[in-house]
Design an enzyme around this catalytic site. Sequence first.
Site, PDB file in Angstrom:
ATOM      1  N   ARG A  66      34.815  49.374  29.957  1.00 30.42           N
ATOM      2  CA  ARG A  66      36.019  48.704  30.479  1.00 30.42           C
ATOM      3  C   ARG A  66      36.698  47.863  29.407  1.00 30.42           C
ATOM      4  NH1 ARG A  66      34.051  45.638  35.498  1.00 30.42           N
ATOM      5  NH2 ARG A  66      36.173  44.868  35.465  1.00 30.42           N
ATOM      6  N   ASN A  98      41.344  39.157  38.538  1.00 28.33           N
ATOM      7  CA  ASN A  98      41.143  40.054  37.402  1.00 28.33           C
ATOM      8  C   ASN A  98      40.483  39.337  36.233  1.00 28.33           C
ATOM      9  OD1 ASN A  98      42.493  41.782  39.039  1.00 28.33           O
ATOM     10  ND2 ASN A  98      44.402  41.782  37.874  1.00 28.33           N
ATOM     11  N   VAL A  99      39.683  40.092  35.501  1.00 30.66           N
ATOM     12  CA  VAL A  99      38.973  39.533  34.352  1.00 30.66           C
ATOM     13  C   VAL A  99      39.553  40.066  33.038  1.00 30.66           C
ATOM     14  CG1 VAL A  99      36.843  39.293  35.711  1.00 30.66           C
ATOM     15  CG2 VAL A  99      37.218  41.398  34.395  1.00 30.66           C
ATOM     16  N   ASP A 100      40.659  40.856  33.140  1.00 31.84           N
ATOM     17  CA  ASP A 100      41.133  41.611  31.975  1.00 31.84           C
ATOM     18  C   ASP A 100      41.955  40.816  30.965  1.00 31.84           C
ATOM     19  OD1 ASP A 100      43.691  41.461  33.238  1.00 31.84           O
ATOM     20  OD2 ASP A 100      43.428  43.406  34.209  1.00 31.84           O
ATOM     21  N   HIS A 115      37.243  35.203  39.124  1.00 32.63           N
ATOM     22  CA  HIS A 115      36.065  36.028  38.819  1.00 32.63           C
ATOM     23  C   HIS A 115      35.716  36.057  37.336  1.00 32.63           C
ATOM     24  CE1 HIS A 115      36.854  38.264  42.878  1.00 32.63           C
ATOM     25  NE2 HIS A 115      36.315  37.074  43.044  1.00 32.63           N
ATOM     26  N   CYS A 146      20.368  32.539  19.896  1.00 28.88           N
ATOM     27  CA  CYS A 146      19.026  32.019  20.181  1.00 28.88           C
ATOM     28  C   CYS A 146      18.057  33.147  20.493  1.00 28.88           C
ATOM     29  CB  CYS A 146      19.072  31.017  21.353  1.00 28.88           C
ATOM     30  SG  CYS A 146      19.103  31.806  22.980  1.00 28.88           S
ATOM     31  N   SER A 185      42.813  44.849  47.435  1.00 35.58           N
ATOM     32  CA  SER A 185      42.420  45.431  48.721  1.00 35.58           C
ATOM     33  C   SER A 185      42.045  44.328  49.711  1.00 35.58           C
ATOM     34  CB  SER A 185      41.255  46.406  48.524  1.00 35.58           C
ATOM     35  OG  SER A 185      40.182  45.726  47.896  1.00 35.58           O
ATOM     36  N   ASN A 209      51.667  46.150  47.587  1.00 37.63           N
ATOM     37  CA  ASN A 209      50.532  47.068  47.420  1.00 37.63           C
ATOM     38  C   ASN A 209      51.004  48.496  47.678  1.00 37.63           C
ATOM     39  OD1 ASN A 209      47.857  48.430  47.786  1.00 37.63           O
ATOM     40  ND2 ASN A 209      47.118  46.305  47.746  1.00 37.63           N
TER      41      ASN A 209
HETATM   42  C1  BJW Z   1      48.225  48.797  43.603  1.00 39.17           C
HETATM   43  C2  BJW Z   1      48.620  49.584  42.496  1.00 39.17           C
HETATM   44  C3  BJW Z   1      49.890  49.305  41.938  1.00 39.17           C
HETATM   45  C4  BJW Z   1      46.669  50.226  43.102  1.00 39.17           C
HETATM   46  N1  BJW Z   1      50.633  48.324  42.474  1.00 39.17           N
HETATM   47  N2  BJW Z   1      48.979  47.847  44.101  1.00 39.17           N
HETATM   48  C5  BJW Z   1      32.279  36.793  53.958  1.00 39.17           C
HETATM   49  C6  BJW Z   1      32.805  35.570  53.562  1.00 39.17           C
HETATM   50  C7  BJW Z   1      32.571  35.070  52.279  1.00 39.17           C
HETATM   51  C8  BJW Z   1      31.812  35.799  51.367  1.00 39.17           C
HETATM   52  C9  BJW Z   1      31.303  36.997  51.767  1.00 39.17           C
HETATM   53  C10 BJW Z   1      31.510  37.490  53.038  1.00 39.17           C
HETATM   54  N3  BJW Z   1      30.869  38.655  53.151  1.00 39.17           N
HETATM   55  C11 BJW Z   1      30.271  38.921  51.959  1.00 39.17           C
HETATM   56  C12 BJW Z   1      30.508  37.926  51.106  1.00 39.17           C
HETATM   57  C13 BJW Z   1      30.034  37.853  49.707  1.00 39.17           C
HETATM   58  C14 BJW Z   1      30.816  38.609  48.686  1.00 39.17           C
HETATM   59  C15 BJW Z   1      31.875  39.543  49.275  1.00 39.17           C
HETATM   60  O1  BJW Z   1      33.038  39.249  49.377  1.00 39.17           O
HETATM   61  N4  BJW Z   1      31.487  40.767  49.637  1.00 39.17           N
HETATM   62  C16 BJW Z   1      32.436  41.745  50.215  1.00 39.17           C
HETATM   63  C17 BJW Z   1      32.314  43.070  49.510  1.00 39.17           C
HETATM   64  C18 BJW Z   1      32.195  41.820  51.688  1.00 39.17           C
HETATM   65  N5  BJW Z   1      31.463  37.627  47.827  1.00 39.17           N
HETATM   66  C19 BJW Z   1      30.816  37.060  46.823  1.00 39.17           C
HETATM   67  O2  BJW Z   1      29.637  37.296  46.611  1.00 39.17           O
HETATM   68  C20 BJW Z   1      31.579  36.054  45.983  1.00 39.17           C
HETATM   69  N6  BJW Z   1      30.816  34.859  45.861  1.00 39.17           N
HETATM   70  C21 BJW Z   1      30.547  34.104  46.903  1.00 39.17           C
HETATM   71  O3  BJW Z   1      30.936  34.343  48.022  1.00 39.17           O
HETATM   72  O4  BJW Z   1      29.778  33.032  46.561  1.00 39.17           O
HETATM   73  C22 BJW Z   1      29.231  32.219  47.593  1.00 39.17           C
HETATM   74  C23 BJW Z   1      28.166  31.381  46.927  1.00 39.17           C
HETATM   75  C24 BJW Z   1      28.269  30.003  46.971  1.00 39.17           C
HETATM   76  C25 BJW Z   1      27.263  29.224  46.359  1.00 39.17           C
HETATM   77  C26 BJW Z   1      26.177  29.841  45.723  1.00 39.17           C
HETATM   78  C27 BJW Z   1      26.096  31.229  45.683  1.00 39.17           C
HETATM   79  C28 BJW Z   1      27.102  32.003  46.280  1.00 39.17           C
HETATM   80  C29 BJW Z   1      31.775  36.595  44.565  1.00 39.17           C
HETATM   81  C30 BJW Z   1      32.591  37.821  44.511  1.00 39.17           C
HETATM   82  C31 BJW Z   1      32.636  38.367  43.076  1.00 39.17           C
HETATM   83  C32 BJW Z   1      33.390  39.684  42.996  1.00 39.17           C
HETATM   84  N7  BJW Z   1      33.216  40.225  41.696  1.00 39.17           N
HETATM   85  C33 BJW Z   1      33.955  41.425  41.293  1.00 39.17           C
HETATM   86  C34 BJW Z   1      33.482  41.819  39.860  1.00 39.17           C
HETATM   87  C35 BJW Z   1      34.074  40.852  38.848  1.00 39.17           C
HETATM   88  C36 BJW Z   1      33.709  41.205  37.456  1.00 39.17           C
HETATM   89  C37 BJW Z   1      34.256  42.536  37.049  1.00 39.17           C
HETATM   90  O5  BJW Z   1      35.483  42.732  36.981  1.00 39.17           O
HETATM   91  O6  BJW Z   1      33.433  43.406  36.775  1.00 39.17           O
HETATM   92  O7  BJW Z   1      35.363  41.162  41.285  1.00 39.17           O
HETATM   93  S1  BJW Z   1      33.805  42.796  42.414  1.00 39.17           S
HETATM   94  C38 BJW Z   1      35.448  43.379  42.204  1.00 39.17           C
HETATM   95  O8  BJW Z   1      36.199  43.251  43.446  1.00 39.17           O
HETATM   96  C39 BJW Z   1      36.107  42.408  41.222  1.00 39.17           C
HETATM   97  C40 BJW Z   1      37.470  42.240  41.804  1.00 39.17           C
HETATM   98  O9  BJW Z   1      38.077  41.061  41.316  1.00 39.17           O
HETATM   99  C41 BJW Z   1      37.193  42.222  43.280  1.00 39.17           C
HETATM  100  C42 BJW Z   1      38.385  42.518  44.136  1.00 39.17           C
HETATM  101  O10 BJW Z   1      38.895  43.799  43.898  1.00 39.17           O
HETATM  102  P1  BJW Z   1      40.468  44.050  43.946  1.00 39.17           P
HETATM  103  O11 BJW Z   1      41.131  43.346  42.847  1.00 39.17           O
HETATM  104  O12 BJW Z   1      40.966  43.806  45.303  1.00 39.17           O
HETATM  105  O13 BJW Z   1      40.518  45.624  43.575  1.00 39.17           O
HETATM  106  P2  BJW Z   1      40.429  46.910  44.529  1.00 39.17           P
HETATM  107  O14 BJW Z   1      40.133  48.080  43.662  1.00 39.17           O
HETATM  108  O15 BJW Z   1      39.533  46.678  45.667  1.00 39.17           O
HETATM  109  O16 BJW Z   1      41.902  47.052  45.116  1.00 39.17           O
HETATM  110  C43 BJW Z   1      43.007  47.392  44.295  1.00 39.17           C
HETATM  111  C44 BJW Z   1      44.247  47.413  45.162  1.00 39.17           C
HETATM  112  O17 BJW Z   1      45.373  47.660  44.342  1.00 39.17           O
HETATM  113  C45 BJW Z   1      44.234  48.514  46.245  1.00 39.17           C
HETATM  114  O18 BJW Z   1      44.585  47.919  47.490  1.00 39.17           O
HETATM  115  C46 BJW Z   1      45.319  49.485  45.788  1.00 39.17           C
HETATM  116  O19 BJW Z   1      46.020  50.085  46.869  1.00 39.17           O
HETATM  117  C47 BJW Z   1      46.233  48.575  44.998  1.00 39.17           C
HETATM  118  N8  BJW Z   1      47.029  49.233  43.928  1.00 39.17           N
HETATM  119  N9  BJW Z   1      47.678  50.460  42.204  1.00 39.17           N
HETATM  120  C48 BJW Z   1      50.223  47.612  43.537  1.00 39.17           C
HETATM  121  N10 BJW Z   1      50.418  49.996  40.876  1.00 39.17           N
HETATM  122 ZN    ZN Z   2      21.237  31.493  23.869  1.00 38.25          ZN
END
Ligand code: BJW
Ligand code: ZN
Length: 236
Positions: A66, A98-100, A115, A146, A185, A209
Site C-alpha cells: 500500500r 485515511n492514513v495515506d 486511524h 533498539c 462506507s 458516495n
Molecule cells: C467512493 C468513491 C469515489 C468509492 N467517490 N465515494 C460498535 C460501536 C463502536 C465500536 C465498535 C462497534 N462494533 C465494533 C466495534 C469495534 C470496531 C468496529 O468498528 N468494527 C466494525 C467493523 C463493526 N472499531 C474499532 O475497533 C475502533 N476502535 C475502537 O472502537 O476502540 C475502542 C477502544 C477503546 C479503548 C481501548 C480499546 C479500544 C478502531 C477502528 C480502526 C479501523 N482501522 C482501519 C485500518 C486503519 C489502518 C489502515 O489503513 O490499514 O481503518 S480498518 C479500515 O476501515 C480503515 C478505514 O479507515 C476504515 C473505514 O473504511 P472506509 O474509509 O469507510 O472505506 P470502505 O472501503 O469501507 O468504503 C469506501 C467507500 O467509498 C464506499 O462506500 C464506496 O462506495 C465509496 N467510494 N469510490 C466517492 N470516487
Molecule cells: Zn525501539
Amino acid sequence: MEQAREWIQNASSVAVLTGAGISAESGVPIFRGDQGLWREYKPEDLATPEAFMRDPRLVWEWYDWRRQVIAKAEPNPGHRALVELECRKRRFNLITQNVDGLHDRAGSGRILKLHGDIWRLRCLECRADWPDRRAPLPKLPPHCRCGGLARPGVVWFGEPLPDGMWLEAEHAASDAEVLLVIGTSAVVYPAASLAGIARRTKARIIEINMEETAISHEVDCSLRGPAGEILPRLIA
Ligand code: BJW
Ligand code: ZN
C-alpha cells in the site's frame, strides 16, 4: 446539489469526515467491496493486533504494498476542493479515517487523523515513533534502532484512537452547522457515529458516495457519484 451548495455557503462552521473513497480517484484502493481484497485477505483479517502478532511479515507485506501504491498517487480534485473550502470558512474541521497523507499533500491545514498515519512507524519495545517514507522498505518486517519489532503507525480494530483525537472529532461534529461525509462506507466505529453526533446538534448532513451506505438513511442529502467530480462542483 443546489440545496447542498446553499447549506454550505450559509454555514459558518463546517466539518468534513472522509474515508477511502476520496482517495479512490487517486488510484488508492478502498477497503470493502470487490476492490477490497489483497491476495485472499480482507482488511478485517490483517488490520488487527492479533494478525500482526501471528505474522508480522505478512501484515507488513500488505502495508509495504500500500505504501508503494500511495507513494505514486497524487491528491485529486476532491482533496483540493476541501482545501478551498477550508480557506473560505471561519470554523472548519477535517476529520479523516485515511492514513495515506493525501489531504496533507493537497495542502489541508489541521487534519484529525482518526486511524493514524501509514508513513509513521512505532516500536513495540521502546514505544519510539518516527516518520519513514521509504517505499518499498528495505527489510520486512522493519525494526527499531533498539532492535524491537516496528509496526505501522495506524489504528487497528480493537485499538483506541490516538490520544485526545476522538474528543476533538466529537467536538468538531457537534460544533458543525454542516457535516460532509465523503467516500466512507460508514461501517467502522467510532468514526461512523460522527453523523449521529452532528445530527443531535441539528447539523445538515451531506453525503457524497458512489453507493448507498450504512448512514444514507440518516443524512439530509445524498449526492451519488465520484467525490473528485462532485466536490469541485459543490464548492464552486
Ligand atoms: C467512493 C468513491 C469515489 C468509492 N467517490 N465515494 C460498535 C460501536 C463502536 C465500536 C465498535 C462497534 N462494533 C465494533 C466495534 C469495534 C470496531 C468496529 O468498528 N468494527 C466494525 C467493523 C463493526 N472499531 C474499532 O475497533 C475502533 N476502535 C475502537 O472502537 O476502540 C475502542 C477502544 C477503546 C479503548 C481501548 C480499546 C479500544 C478502531 C477502528 C480502526 C479501523 N482501522 C482501519 C485500518 C486503519 C489502518 C489502515 O489503513 O490499514 O481503518 S480498518 C479500515 O476501515 C480503515 C478505514 O479507515 C476504515 C473505514 O473504511 P472506509 O474509509 O469507510 O472505506 P470502505 O472501503 O469501507 O468504503 C469506501 C467507500 O467509498 C464506499 O462506500 C464506496 O462506495 C465509496 N467510494 N469510490 C466517492 N470516487
Ligand atoms: Zn525501539
